[in-house]
Design a protein around this motif. Structure first.
Motif, PDB file in Angstrom:
ATOM      1  N   ILE A 156       0.854  -1.205   0.000  1.00 16.36           N
ATOM      2  CA  ILE A 156       0.000   0.000   0.000  1.00 16.36           C
ATOM      3  C   ILE A 156       0.886   1.251   0.000  1.00 16.36           C
ATOM      4  O   ILE A 156       0.510   2.287  -0.515  1.00 16.36           O
ATOM      5  CB  ILE A 156      -0.883   0.037   1.285  1.00 16.36           C
ATOM      6  N   ILE A 163      -1.237   2.326  11.567  1.00 15.81           N
ATOM      7  CA  ILE A 163      -2.616   2.837  11.505  1.00 15.81           C
ATOM      8  C   ILE A 163      -3.596   1.710  11.143  1.00 15.81           C
ATOM      9  O   ILE A 163      -4.620   1.515  11.823  1.00 15.81           O
ATOM     10  CB  ILE A 163      -2.717   3.983  10.466  1.00 15.81           C
ATOM     11  N   GLY A 164      -3.269   0.954  10.077  1.00 19.48           N
ATOM     12  CA  GLY A 164      -4.166  -0.120   9.626  1.00 19.48           C
ATOM     13  C   GLY A 164      -4.408  -1.146  10.734  1.00 19.48           C
ATOM     14  O   GLY A 164      -5.569  -1.423  11.092  1.00 19.48           O
ATOM     15  N   GLN A 251      -5.668  13.599   6.100  1.00 23.61           N
ATOM     16  CA  GLN A 251      -5.670  12.926   4.782  1.00 23.61           C
ATOM     17  C   GLN A 251      -6.685  13.603   3.837  1.00 23.61           C
ATOM     18  O   GLN A 251      -6.889  14.794   3.965  1.00 23.61           O
ATOM     19  CB  GLN A 251      -5.937  11.417   4.921  1.00 23.61           C
ATOM     20  N   VAL A 300       1.011  10.140  -2.082  1.00 20.12           N
ATOM     21  CA  VAL A 300       2.116   9.397  -1.477  1.00 20.12           C
ATOM     22  C   VAL A 300       1.673   7.943  -1.373  1.00 20.12           C
ATOM     23  O   VAL A 300       0.521   7.676  -1.062  1.00 20.12           O
ATOM     24  CB  VAL A 300       2.450   9.885  -0.049  1.00 20.12           C
ATOM     25  N   SER A 302       1.260   3.841  -2.886  1.00 23.31           N
ATOM     26  CA  SER A 302       0.890   3.196  -4.152  1.00 23.31           C
ATOM     27  C   SER A 302      -0.565   3.502  -4.524  1.00 23.31           C
ATOM     28  O   SER A 302      -1.300   4.104  -3.747  1.00 23.31           O
ATOM     29  CB  SER A 302       1.047   1.683  -4.021  1.00 23.31           C
TER      30      SER A 302
HETATM   31  P1  IMP Z   1      -1.578   4.552   6.450  1.00 20.27           P
HETATM   32  O1  IMP Z   1      -2.560   5.628   6.789  1.00 20.27           O
HETATM   33  O2  IMP Z   1      -0.240   4.754   7.113  1.00 20.27           O
HETATM   34  O3  IMP Z   1      -2.140   3.185   6.658  1.00 20.27           O
HETATM   35  O4  IMP Z   1      -1.272   4.646   4.877  1.00 20.27           O
HETATM   36  C1  IMP Z   1      -2.254   4.333   3.897  1.00 20.27           C
HETATM   37  C2  IMP Z   1      -2.118   5.248   2.679  1.00 20.27           C
HETATM   38  O5  IMP Z   1      -2.476   6.567   3.046  1.00 20.27           O
HETATM   39  C3  IMP Z   1      -0.692   5.355   2.132  1.00 20.27           C
HETATM   40  O6  IMP Z   1      -0.762   5.523   0.735  1.00 20.27           O
HETATM   41  C4  IMP Z   1      -0.152   6.614   2.762  1.00 20.27           C
HETATM   42  O7  IMP Z   1       0.887   7.207   2.018  1.00 20.27           O
HETATM   43  C5  IMP Z   1      -1.400   7.476   2.761  1.00 20.27           C
HETATM   44  N1  IMP Z   1      -1.424   8.505   3.803  1.00 20.27           N
HETATM   45  C6  IMP Z   1      -1.697   8.341   5.106  1.00 20.27           C
HETATM   46  N2  IMP Z   1      -1.677   9.511   5.742  1.00 20.27           N
HETATM   47  C7  IMP Z   1      -1.396  10.441   4.819  1.00 20.27           C
HETATM   48  C8  IMP Z   1      -1.290  11.878   4.858  1.00 20.27           C
HETATM   49  O8  IMP Z   1      -1.459  12.528   5.891  1.00 20.27           O
HETATM   50  N3  IMP Z   1      -1.002  12.489   3.680  1.00 20.27           N
HETATM   51  C9  IMP Z   1      -0.851  11.800   2.513  1.00 20.27           C
HETATM   52  N4  IMP Z   1      -0.955  10.473   2.424  1.00 20.27           N
HETATM   53  C10 IMP Z   1      -1.235   9.800   3.571  1.00 20.27           C
END
Ligand code: IMP
Length: 471
Positions: A156, A163-164, A251, A300, A302
């Motif tokens: 991902i 977080i996941g 996000q 940011v 995939s």
């Molecule tokens: P996670 O939130 O760390 O599980 O990431 C899941 C997806 O969300 C990935 O593609 C991260 O790069 C993206 N992502 C999570 N938080 C942010 C953010 O604050 N800004 C941009 N992309 C984010």
């Protein structure tokens, strides 16, 4: 416009609030409660806009996500990067809440708190954590990293913060909430988490030792005591008393677990709807919505990105360099591309953003012409709606309109009439297409580098309490 801050706040009892009668607010005189969301894949510049708007509110509430977010705020010679604590904390006297919808790693919280205090930002008696928010345990970050490694090229591209796995534990009804840190059930909950995840980590697992985790939890519980409260009740009481609340989304719409580019999304509801479930405030009490739209697109991690300019393409490299498109949280270079109105229209609908803030327009200053994606061509058909199916999205070819650039500096401009004509036309074009009003235009990273374009709409949104930045 100056305003007098009211002080209707009730003090926050630790962990559990005893029952108290609710006062009904008089809707005719009530302040506005507004939700602010990202209209793309995050990194739209929400931190700066929240910082700009927050003086018009009494409280700022984060309602989802964790320290995967990264909000940057710059003013005078100061620079703040916040991951957990709402950017509203930089407004003196502002009350800030980390809502029940969040997943919070206590060590990261303390670290942020320390750096704020070291910069002279006082947080005493105005920063609250929901007793229903989930504790992001260190083991979740280990699992996140291990899974990404295992997925290889299919990963991902998460922020590796855990977080996941933290949200997974929550939905599986096996998470540890802030209130559990004070409960006799804590050890059993930790044993459950550890026995569920240990096999997955095998010999790599360091955070699965329950005895040492329990010691850390006890320490966190003690240090978190001044912050943990029934924030759902607090926020509703503030609203009852006439205060206005800004709900700070992290996000963006396309990273929302329901509405985003699933499965390349985060695990929470980053859209406006999340503000209600993630804070304990009913949707009927939220009066308005504002979106933040970057003048081009970045992503940011995939997943499909129809207007992406592949690495090595001069326009994409230029956007990355000039826009300083490197992650606040991970430092990763962001993927860059032209503005995609299919996405922006979708965000406009999902979040009902009649008003938006357009950020980083100055990054487009050096282009002779600027492309804007108005539709996708998928399997020979022109499509204007954002597709749910990943395969269709991967096959989507952008249909561009080309607008004349202005090839002139706009950085730091504070008045709309001082923008070059083509830049003003660019803004008008977006407003027409989105049927929404660009209330704010950001022309640089600093607080001062801002145009307030639609003062009337902003005043409506903030019940006339917006303080515009000094020219
Ligand atoms: P996670 O939130 O760390 O599980 O990431 C899941 C997806 O969300 C990935 O593609 C991260 O790069 C993206 N992502 C999570 N938080 C942010 C953010 O604050 N800004 C941009 N992309 C984010």
């Amino acid at each position: 416009m100056a305003y007098a801050r009211q002080a209707p706040f009730v003090s926050a009892p630790i962990c559990y609030c005893p029952g108290a009668p609710m006062r009904r607010r008089d809707k005719s005189t009530a302040m506005s409660n507004t939700v602010l969301t990202g209209m793309q894949w995050g990194d739209e510049g929400k931190g700066k806009i929240i910082d700009l708007l927050s003086p018009a509110f009494d409280a700022v509430v984060r309602y989802q996500g964790g320290n995967n977010a990264g909000h940057t705020v710059k003013f005078s010679d100061r620079h703040f990067a916040l991951h957990l604590i709402p950017s509203g904390i930089l407004t003196p006297g502002m009350h800030c809440v980390l809502g029940n919808g969040m997943v919070i790693p206590p060590d990261a919280f303390f670290e942020e708190l320390e750096s704020l205090r070291a910069s002279g930002v006082e947080t005493e008696e105005r920063l609250w954590i929901s007793d229903r928010a989930h504790v992001l345990l260190p083991i979740y970050a280990e699992v996140d990293k291990a899974r990404e490694l295992q997925l290889g090229t299919g990963r991902i591209g998460t922020t590796a913060r855990g977080i996941g796995p933290a949200y997974e534990a929550k939905i599986a009804r096996q998470g540890v909430r802030m209130c559990d840190l004070y409960s006799e059930r804590l050890e059993g909950l930790l044993m459950n988490v550890s026995s569920r995840l240990r096999p997955e980590l095998g010999s790599l697992g360091r955070g699965s030792d329950v005895a040492s985790l329990l010691i850390r939890c006890r320490d966190w519980a003690e240090r978190l005591k001044p912050f943990v409260a029934d924030t759902g009740r607090l926020i509703n009481e503030w609203i009852d008393a006439g205060s206005s609340v800004l709900f700070e989304g992290a996000q963006g719409v396309l990273l929302d677990v329901d509405h985003g580019t699933y499965p390349f999304v985060t695990s929470s509801n980053a859209t406006a709807g999340g503000a209600s479930t993630g804070s304990g405030v009913a949707p009927t009490r939220i009066d308005g919505s504002i979106g933040v739209l970057k003048a081009y697109t970045t992503r940011v991690g995939s997943g499909p990105f129809p207007t992406e300019l592949a690495e090595g393409e001069p326009d994409g490299d230029f956007l990355r360099r000039r826009g300083n498109e490197f992650g606040t949280t991970t430092g990763r270079p962001r993927r860059c591309g032209w503005l995609d109105l299919v996405i922006a229209r979708y965000a406009r609908r999902v979040n009902d953003t009649e008003i938006f803030a357009l950020t980083k327009i100055d990054v487009l200053d050096r282009f002779e012409s600027i492309k804007v994606c108005v539709a996708y061509r998928i399997d020979g058909e022109e499509v204007r709606d954002f597709p749910s199916d990943l395969g269709r999205l991967e096959r989507a070819e952008p249909v561009y309109e080309e607008l004349p650039g202005w090839n002139q500096e706009t950085a730091g401009t504070t008045r709309f009439e001082d923008l070059p004509e083509n830049a003003r036309d660019y803004v008008a074009y977006l407003e027409d297409d989105l049927e929404a009003s660009a209330a704010v235009i950001s022309t640089g990273p600093r607080r001062e580098e801002t145009i307030v374009l639609d003062q009337a709409r902003l005043e409506q949104l903030t019940r006339g309490r917006l303080q515009t930045p000094p020219p």
